[in-house]
Design a protein around this motif. Structure first.
Motif, PDB file in Angstrom:
ATOM      1  N   TRP A  13       0.840  -1.206   0.000  1.00 42.26           N
ATOM      2  CA  TRP A  13       0.000   0.000   0.000  1.00 42.26           C
ATOM      3  C   TRP A  13       0.877   1.259   0.000  1.00 42.26           C
ATOM      4  CZ3 TRP A  13      -0.115   3.459   4.215  1.00 42.26           C
ATOM      5  CH2 TRP A  13      -0.995   4.544   4.044  1.00 42.26           C
ATOM      6  N   GLU A  14       1.889   1.237   0.869  1.00 39.00           N
ATOM      7  CA  GLU A  14       2.778   2.396   0.980  1.00 39.00           C
ATOM      8  C   GLU A  14       3.574   2.617  -0.313  1.00 39.00           C
ATOM      9  OE1 GLU A  14       4.730   2.046   4.703  1.00 39.00           O
ATOM     10  OE2 GLU A  14       4.604   4.205   5.031  1.00 39.00           O
ATOM     11  N   ASP A  15       4.120   1.525  -0.856  1.00 37.56           N
ATOM     12  CA  ASP A  15       4.862   1.625  -2.128  1.00 37.56           C
ATOM     13  C   ASP A  15       3.995   2.228  -3.229  1.00 37.56           C
ATOM     14  OD1 ASP A  15       7.165   0.434  -1.138  1.00 37.56           O
ATOM     15  OD2 ASP A  15       6.707  -1.559  -1.954  1.00 37.56           O
ATOM     16  N   GLU A  16       2.711   1.879  -3.209  1.00 38.04           N
ATOM     17  CA  GLU A  16       1.837   2.226  -4.338  1.00 38.04           C
ATOM     18  C   GLU A  16       1.107   3.555  -4.153  1.00 38.04           C
ATOM     19  OE1 GLU A  16      -0.615  -1.254  -5.036  1.00 38.04           O
ATOM     20  OE2 GLU A  16       1.142  -2.488  -5.479  1.00 38.04           O
ATOM     21  N   LEU A  17       1.326   4.202  -3.006  1.00 33.67           N
ATOM     22  CA  LEU A  17       0.669   5.498  -2.768  1.00 33.67           C
ATOM     23  C   LEU A  17       0.886   6.500  -3.908  1.00 33.67           C
ATOM     24  CD1 LEU A  17       0.850   6.535   1.007  1.00 33.67           C
ATOM     25  CD2 LEU A  17      -1.174   6.341  -0.478  1.00 33.67           C
ATOM     26  N   PRO A  18       2.133   6.631  -4.415  1.00 32.53           N
ATOM     27  CA  PRO A  18       2.339   7.569  -5.532  1.00 32.53           C
ATOM     28  C   PRO A  18       1.497   7.228  -6.762  1.00 32.53           C
ATOM     29  CG  PRO A  18       4.460   6.766  -4.672  1.00 32.53           C
ATOM     30  CD  PRO A  18       3.391   5.993  -3.980  1.00 32.53           C
ATOM     31  N   LEU A  19       1.177   5.958  -6.938  1.00 30.78           N
ATOM     32  CA  LEU A  19       0.368   5.545  -8.101  1.00 30.78           C
ATOM     33  C   LEU A  19      -1.112   5.840  -7.879  1.00 30.78           C
ATOM     34  CD1 LEU A  19       1.926   2.002  -8.849  1.00 30.78           C
ATOM     35  CD2 LEU A  19       2.572   4.213  -9.826  1.00 30.78           C
ATOM     36  N   ALA A  20      -1.503   6.005  -6.602  1.00 26.07           N
ATOM     37  CA  ALA A  20      -2.921   6.209  -6.279  1.00 26.07           C
ATOM     38  C   ALA A  20      -3.370   7.640  -6.526  1.00 26.07           C
ATOM     39  CB  ALA A  20      -3.183   5.812  -4.824  1.00 26.07           C
ATOM     40  N   ASP A  21      -2.427   8.537  -6.824  1.00 28.00           N
ATOM     41  CA  ASP A  21      -2.757   9.943  -7.061  1.00 28.00           C
ATOM     42  C   ASP A  21      -3.560  10.168  -8.328  1.00 28.00           C
ATOM     43  OD1 ASP A  21      -1.725  11.113  -4.817  1.00 28.00           O
ATOM     44  OD2 ASP A  21       0.311  11.268  -5.642  1.00 28.00           O
ATOM     45  N   LYS A  22      -3.212   9.410  -9.365  1.00 23.91           N
ATOM     46  CA  LYS A  22      -3.889   9.582 -10.653  1.00 23.91           C
ATOM     47  C   LYS A  22      -4.485   8.243 -11.078  1.00 23.91           C
ATOM     48  CE  LYS A  22       0.786   9.354 -12.640  1.00 23.91           C
ATOM     49  NZ  LYS A  22       1.418   8.921 -11.403  1.00 23.91           N
ATOM     50  N   PRO A  23      -5.484   8.283 -11.980  1.00 21.28           N
ATOM     51  CA  PRO A  23      -6.075   7.029 -12.429  1.00 21.28           C
ATOM     52  C   PRO A  23      -5.014   6.148 -13.099  1.00 21.28           C
ATOM     53  CG  PRO A  23      -7.241   8.932 -13.348  1.00 21.28           C
ATOM     54  CD  PRO A  23      -6.055   9.465 -12.631  1.00 21.28           C
ATOM     55  N   VAL A  24      -4.985   4.860 -12.777  1.00 16.60           N
ATOM     56  CA  VAL A  24      -4.004   3.979 -13.418  1.00 16.60           C
ATOM     57  C   VAL A  24      -4.613   3.314 -14.644  1.00 16.60           C
ATOM     58  CG1 VAL A  24      -2.705   3.527 -11.304  1.00 16.60           C
ATOM     59  CG2 VAL A  24      -4.550   1.965 -11.979  1.00 16.60           C
ATOM     60  N   THR A  25      -3.801   3.150 -15.669  1.00 19.03           N
ATOM     61  CA  THR A  25      -4.233   2.475 -16.892  1.00 19.03           C
ATOM     62  C   THR A  25      -3.148   1.518 -17.355  1.00 19.03           C
ATOM     63  OG1 THR A  25      -5.393   4.498 -17.545  1.00 19.03           O
ATOM     64  CG2 THR A  25      -5.097   2.826 -19.240  1.00 19.03           C
ATOM     65  N   LEU A  26      -3.534   0.290 -17.615  1.00 16.70           N
ATOM     66  CA  LEU A  26      -2.624  -0.665 -18.257  1.00 16.70           C
ATOM     67  C   LEU A  26      -2.952  -0.647 -19.740  1.00 16.70           C
ATOM     68  CD1 LEU A  26      -2.732  -3.649 -15.717  1.00 16.70           C
ATOM     69  CD2 LEU A  26      -1.107  -1.750 -15.836  1.00 16.70           C
ATOM     70  N   GLU A  27      -2.025  -0.121 -20.538  1.00 14.59           N
ATOM     71  CA  GLU A  27      -2.293   0.090 -21.970  1.00 14.59           C
ATOM     72  C   GLU A  27      -2.089  -1.179 -22.795  1.00 14.59           C
ATOM     73  OE1 GLU A  27      -3.578   2.768 -23.042  1.00 14.59           O
ATOM     74  OE2 GLU A  27      -3.026   4.386 -21.653  1.00 14.59           O
ATOM     75  N   MET A  28      -1.281  -2.115 -22.301  1.00 15.22           N
ATOM     76  CA  MET A  28      -0.958  -3.303 -23.101  1.00 15.22           C
ATOM     77  C   MET A  28      -2.154  -4.261 -23.141  1.00 15.22           C
ATOM     78  SD  MET A  28      -0.079  -3.597 -19.773  1.00 15.22           S
ATOM     79  CE  MET A  28       1.572  -2.980 -19.528  1.00 15.22           C
ATOM     80  N   PRO A  29      -2.164  -5.206 -24.083  1.00 17.56           N
ATOM     81  CA  PRO A  29      -3.232  -6.201 -24.086  1.00 17.56           C
ATOM     82  C   PRO A  29      -3.217  -7.020 -22.788  1.00 17.56           C
ATOM     83  CG  PRO A  29      -1.950  -6.317 -26.123  1.00 17.56           C
ATOM     84  CD  PRO A  29      -1.204  -5.416 -25.190  1.00 17.56           C
ATOM     85  N   THR A  30      -4.407  -7.243 -22.240  1.00 18.51           N
ATOM     86  CA  THR A  30      -4.530  -7.999 -20.993  1.00 18.51           C
ATOM     87  C   THR A  30      -5.584  -9.097 -21.151  1.00 18.51           C
ATOM     88  OG1 THR A  30      -6.225  -6.487 -20.145  1.00 18.51           O
ATOM     89  CG2 THR A  30      -3.952  -5.959 -19.587  1.00 18.51           C
ATOM     90  N   LEU A  31      -5.386 -10.169 -20.419  1.00 19.61           N
ATOM     91  CA  LEU A  31      -6.362 -11.267 -20.388  1.00 19.61           C
ATOM     92  C   LEU A  31      -6.580 -11.665 -18.942  1.00 19.61           C
ATOM     93  CD1 LEU A  31      -8.010 -13.683 -21.678  1.00 19.61           C
ATOM     94  CD2 LEU A  31      -5.846 -14.960 -21.657  1.00 19.61           C
TER      95      LEU A  31
END
Ligand code: KJ1
Length: 334
Positions: free
Chosen positions: A259-277
């Motif tokens: 949670w702490e590591d990912e706090l900087p990522l929680a500021d803006k909406p995250v998007t995974l642009e690559m193909p996902t399954l």
């Protein structure tokens, strides 16, 4: 090529080890006839599993022309178990995968697949190192976005959310690793987690409770593993010093670090642009398909699939899983 499942010490693959960011990782690598390979696929296992959990997938993906690399993850089998819990954070494990991949593809890309905790990890690798990932798939484990507020799992469950993760409260504590020590107990535990049940239908695991430790000695042999396979798992788990489940259970102890590591990522909406399954397993009680609602918000190129059966989809629904992954790969790589 022979696409039957891997057996222990299978001659179709090589058994190697690598130094990754100060840790020894044991892994399997299989090379296709095609030279160079179509692509390199890394397959990441979950709990309580091993790289060997991908035995039905490895020869099949090799036959499609892929190089396949399958590590025993941190804490498991012949791979190291660092003392420092921080080594088990998603951010650190993601950096491990990145450096691991470099050995095979240099600055190129990999296709990354995961199951269970491995599925949780592959989404995090895609978040931290998107340039590394050509395409990413997860079996059973949905994506969850980084969150700003800290909510302890205890509080979440008390509020009636994620009650299917109640077992994780037991797993992160000392009880399971203290109880399950030595060859006999490890065998009973693995057999139970893989679905072995007793003469009065006693079972080993209830997601809303945890492991039913008193039941373990009563269980008959599970159907999903042969004697030889269960023996192999036990031998590999016994390569760890007691308590043998300490490393594997550390994956349940990093929620706050992550949670702490990912706090900087929680500021803006995250998007995974690559193909996902994402492939759900219809009767997975720990990771029910309903948990995946809303995932498409974070990944515009999401393909969804579902297979019938339990958490052990890689084994119990192997042909369906293999076919769905292959079809998706064909679409995204062409
Ligand atoms: C499951 C089940 C059942 C939303 C992301 C969070 C990721 C959490 C990943 C949880 C992984 C986990 O706890 N896996 C262990 C074990 C075994 C078998 C049975 N006998 O029913």
């Amino acid at each position: 090529m022979d696409t039957s499942k891997l057996i222990p010490n299978d001659p179709r693959v090589k058994y190697e080890s690598a130094q990754i960011r100060g840790k020894t990782y044991k892994y399997i690598v299989g090379e296709p006839q095609t030279n160079p390979p179509v692509d390199t696929i890394f397959l990441i296992h979950g709990f309580p599993d091993m790289g060997f959990g991908w035995r039905y997938q490895v020869p099949y993906f090799i036959s499609l022309g892929f190089r396949v690399v399958v590590p025993d993850m941190l804490g498991y089998g012949g791979t190291d178990t660092p003392e420092d819990l921080n080594a088990f954070s998603f951010k650190s494990l993601s950096a491990d995968i990145k450096e691991f991949a470099r050995k095979f593809v240099g600055d190129g890309q990999i296709i990354l697949g995961g199951h269970d905790w491995g599925g949780a990890l592959v989404w995090r690798v895609a978040l931290w190192h998107p340039e590394l990932i050509k395409a990413v798939f997860s079996i059973c484990t949905p994506f969850n976005a980084p969150t700003k507020p800290w909510i302890a799992l205890e509080d979440m469950i008390a509020a009636g959310k994620l009650t299917n993760f109640t077992y994780q409260l037991q797993f992160k504590g000392p009880e399971v690793e203290n109880t399950i020590q030595g060859e006999e107990k490890v065998r009973q535990f693995l057999n139970g987690m893989w679905g072995g049940f007793g003469p009065d239908r006693e079972i080993a695991f209830v997601a809303e409770k945890g492991v039913l430790l008193d039941n373990l000695p009563k269980l008959r042999r599970c159907a999903l593993l042969s004697d030889e396979e269960l023996d192999y798992y036990v031998r590999q788990y016994m390569l760890q010093k007691a308590p043998q489940l300490h490393g594997p259970l550390n994956w349940y102890r990093t929620r706050k670090i992550n949670w702490e590591d990912e706090l900087p990522l929680a500021d803006k909406p995250v998007t995974l642009e690559m193909p996902t399954l994402f492939i759900a397993a219809s009767r997975d009680t720990a990771l029910p398909p309903s948990m995946s609602v809303g995932m498409e918000k974070y990944m515009p190129r999401l393909t969804r699939g579902e297979v019938a059966g339990s958490h052990w989809a890689l084994t119990g629904a192997s042909e369906d899983v293999n076919g769905q992954v292959a079809k998706w790969l064909e679409g995204v790589l062409n």
